[in-house]
Design a protein around this motif. Structure first.
Motif, PDB file in Angstrom:
ATOM      1  N   MET A 106     -21.804  20.976  23.052  1.00 48.46           N
ATOM      2  CA  MET A 106     -22.123  19.962  24.032  1.00 48.46           C
ATOM      3  C   MET A 106     -21.962  18.553  23.316  1.00 48.46           C
ATOM      4  O   MET A 106     -22.664  18.353  22.130  1.00 48.46           O
ATOM      5  CB  MET A 106     -23.227  19.823  24.751  1.00 48.46           C
ATOM      6  N   ALA A 107     -20.949  17.739  23.605  1.00 49.48           N
ATOM      7  CA  ALA A 107     -20.995  16.483  23.095  1.00 49.48           C
ATOM      8  C   ALA A 107     -21.875  15.443  23.432  1.00 49.48           C
ATOM      9  O   ALA A 107     -22.262  15.562  24.700  1.00 49.48           O
ATOM     10  CB  ALA A 107     -19.426  15.935  23.321  1.00 49.48           C
ATOM     11  N   VAL A 108     -22.398  14.601  22.759  1.00 48.72           N
ATOM     12  CA  VAL A 108     -23.476  13.511  23.079  1.00 48.72           C
ATOM     13  C   VAL A 108     -22.499  12.338  23.263  1.00 48.72           C
ATOM     14  O   VAL A 108     -21.828  11.892  22.247  1.00 48.72           O
ATOM     15  CB  VAL A 108     -24.315  13.502  21.880  1.00 48.72           C
ATOM     16  N   THR A 109     -22.937  11.436  24.109  1.00 45.77           N
ATOM     17  CA  THR A 109     -22.359  10.148  24.531  1.00 45.77           C
ATOM     18  C   THR A 109     -23.121   9.073  23.714  1.00 45.77           C
ATOM     19  O   THR A 109     -24.423   9.076  23.850  1.00 45.77           O
ATOM     20  CB  THR A 109     -22.482   9.909  26.153  1.00 45.77           C
ATOM     21  N   TYR A 110     -22.453   8.349  23.096  1.00 43.88           N
ATOM     22  CA  TYR A 110     -23.065   7.239  22.506  1.00 43.88           C
ATOM     23  C   TYR A 110     -22.607   5.703  22.788  1.00 43.88           C
ATOM     24  O   TYR A 110     -21.434   5.580  22.965  1.00 43.88           O
ATOM     25  CB  TYR A 110     -22.480   7.219  20.939  1.00 43.88           C
ATOM     26  N   ASN A 111     -23.509   4.913  22.832  1.00 40.94           N
ATOM     27  CA  ASN A 111     -22.961   3.697  23.192  1.00 40.94           C
ATOM     28  C   ASN A 111     -22.804   2.814  21.634  1.00 40.94           C
ATOM     29  O   ASN A 111     -23.694   2.756  20.967  1.00 40.94           O
ATOM     30  CB  ASN A 111     -23.949   2.660  23.857  1.00 40.94           C
ATOM     31  N   VAL A 112     -21.640   2.356  21.420  1.00 42.57           N
ATOM     32  CA  VAL A 112     -21.234   1.873  19.793  1.00 42.57           C
ATOM     33  C   VAL A 112     -20.898   0.509  20.165  1.00 42.57           C
ATOM     34  O   VAL A 112     -19.955   0.283  21.019  1.00 42.57           O
ATOM     35  CB  VAL A 112     -20.277   2.702  19.306  1.00 42.57           C
ATOM     36  N   THR A 113     -21.413  -0.434  19.429  1.00 44.64           N
ATOM     37  CA  THR A 113     -21.097  -1.677  19.174  1.00 44.64           C
ATOM     38  C   THR A 113     -20.744  -2.346  17.750  1.00 44.64           C
ATOM     39  O   THR A 113     -21.608  -1.752  16.983  1.00 44.64           O
ATOM     40  CB  THR A 113     -21.970  -2.420  20.026  1.00 44.64           C
ATOM     41  N   GLY A 114     -20.210  -3.317  17.776  1.00 45.72           N
ATOM     42  CA  GLY A 114     -20.206  -3.747  16.309  1.00 45.72           C
ATOM     43  C   GLY A 114     -18.821  -4.113  15.691  1.00 45.72           C
ATOM     44  O   GLY A 114     -17.884  -3.912  16.491  1.00 45.72           O
ATOM     45  N   THR A 115     -18.584  -4.851  14.456  1.00 49.65           N
ATOM     46  CA  THR A 115     -17.455  -5.386  14.150  1.00 49.65           C
ATOM     47  C   THR A 115     -17.512  -4.619  12.628  1.00 49.65           C
ATOM     48  O   THR A 115     -18.537  -4.983  11.845  1.00 49.65           O
ATOM     49  CB  THR A 115     -17.311  -6.754  14.094  1.00 49.65           C
ATOM     50  N   ILE A 116     -16.305  -4.329  12.095  1.00 48.61           N
ATOM     51  CA  ILE A 116     -16.167  -4.141  10.670  1.00 48.61           C
ATOM     52  C   ILE A 116     -14.794  -4.637  10.206  1.00 48.61           C
ATOM     53  O   ILE A 116     -13.959  -4.636  10.833  1.00 48.61           O
ATOM     54  CB  ILE A 116     -16.132  -2.549  10.425  1.00 48.61           C
ATOM     55  N   GLN A 117     -14.944  -4.766   8.904  1.00 51.12           N
ATOM     56  CA  GLN A 117     -13.888  -5.496   8.260  1.00 51.12           C
ATOM     57  C   GLN A 117     -12.993  -4.383   7.292  1.00 51.12           C
ATOM     58  O   GLN A 117     -13.668  -3.398   6.982  1.00 51.12           O
ATOM     59  CB  GLN A 117     -14.656  -6.446   7.204  1.00 51.12           C
ATOM     60  N   MET A 118     -11.538  -4.724   7.677  1.00 52.26           N
ATOM     61  CA  MET A 118     -10.947  -3.749   6.730  1.00 52.26           C
ATOM     62  C   MET A 118     -10.418  -4.792   5.192  1.00 52.26           C
ATOM     63  O   MET A 118     -10.158  -5.690   5.402  1.00 52.26           O
ATOM     64  CB  MET A 118      -9.743  -3.727   7.656  1.00 52.26           C
ATOM     65  N   VAL A 119     -10.751  -4.077   4.136  1.00 50.28           N
ATOM     66  CA  VAL A 119     -10.461  -4.844   3.303  1.00 50.28           C
ATOM     67  C   VAL A 119      -9.421  -4.032   2.403  1.00 50.28           C
ATOM     68  O   VAL A 119      -9.821  -2.883   1.942  1.00 50.28           O
ATOM     69  CB  VAL A 119     -12.138  -4.949   2.385  1.00 50.28           C
ATOM     70  N   PRO A 120      -8.476  -4.508   1.826  1.00 44.77           N
ATOM     71  CA  PRO A 120      -8.118  -5.862   1.995  1.00 44.77           C
ATOM     72  C   PRO A 120      -7.198  -5.530   3.547  1.00 44.77           C
ATOM     73  O   PRO A 120      -7.470  -4.520   4.005  1.00 44.77           O
ATOM     74  CB  PRO A 120      -6.892  -6.253   1.058  1.00 44.77           C
ATOM     75  N   PRO A 121      -7.094  -6.937   3.985  1.00 40.25           N
ATOM     76  CA  PRO A 121      -6.353  -6.765   5.413  1.00 40.25           C
ATOM     77  C   PRO A 121      -5.357  -5.581   5.628  1.00 40.25           C
ATOM     78  O   PRO A 121      -4.518  -5.471   4.371  1.00 40.25           O
ATOM     79  CB  PRO A 121      -6.010  -7.963   5.621  1.00 40.25           C
ATOM     80  N   VAL A 122      -5.042  -4.749   6.531  1.00 38.30           N
ATOM     81  CA  VAL A 122      -4.203  -4.027   6.665  1.00 38.30           C
ATOM     82  C   VAL A 122      -2.981  -4.513   7.300  1.00 38.30           C
ATOM     83  O   VAL A 122      -3.015  -4.890   8.311  1.00 38.30           O
ATOM     84  CB  VAL A 122      -4.716  -2.725   7.641  1.00 38.30           C
ATOM     85  N   PRO A 123      -1.740  -4.019   6.793  1.00 36.52           N
ATOM     86  CA  PRO A 123      -0.377  -4.630   7.474  1.00 36.52           C
ATOM     87  C   PRO A 123      -0.443  -3.947   8.882  1.00 36.52           C
ATOM     88  O   PRO A 123      -0.623  -2.618   9.066  1.00 36.52           O
ATOM     89  CB  PRO A 123       0.558  -3.988   6.433  1.00 36.52           C
TER      90      PRO A 123
END
Length: 134
Positions: A1-18
């Motif tokens: 059984m899969a659990v439902t999650y409420n996910v929030t936020g921002t993550i940075q990609m280092v270095p910026p990805v083309p």
């Protein structure tokens, strides 16, 4: 059984990805690209809409001849979905990013079980992200 999650936020990609490296991901509908010059507040607003996983352009990268951003700096998320969907999307994204890039930061989650709260640390090496309880 899969659990439902409420996910929030921002993550940075280092270095910026083309963006060209990630373009096929956006064609599949799981991710969308915010317009060039999008602010953090605007990115959060976009992430509240489908498909909820928003690539935010790198402000210093400029655009290509078609006006598309040259590189992606952030991934902004505000969604409710099953744990396996979150894991799968991060694995696919980290595979497209490649070993020369990594994630910086974490996302907050809250599960549908009481007290199921914590943060997710995504990895750029193809492994599933780590979920930490608070």
């Amino acid at each position: 059984m899969a659990v439902t999650y409420n996910v929030t936020g921002t993550i940075q990609m280092v270095p910026p990805v083309p963006l060209a490296q990630l373009w096929e991901l956006t064609a599949g509908g799981a991710y969308r690209v915010a317009p060039f010059g999008t602010t953090a507040r605007q990115a959060l607003a976009l992430a509240s809409e489908e498909p909820h996983w928003v690539f935010v352009p790198d402000a210093d990268s400029g655009t290509d001849s078609q006006g598309r951003p040259n590189a992606i700096q952030y991934l902004c998320i505000d969604t409710e979905c099953h744990s396996f969907v979150i894991n799968d999307r991060f694995k696919v994204l980290s595979g497209w990013m490649g070993e020369a890039h990594e994630f910086d930061g974490e996302l907050d989650f809250e599960g549908d079980d009481e007290g199921d709260v914590g943060f997710i640390e995504p990895y750029a090496d193809g492994d599933a992200p780590e979920w930490h309880q608070r």
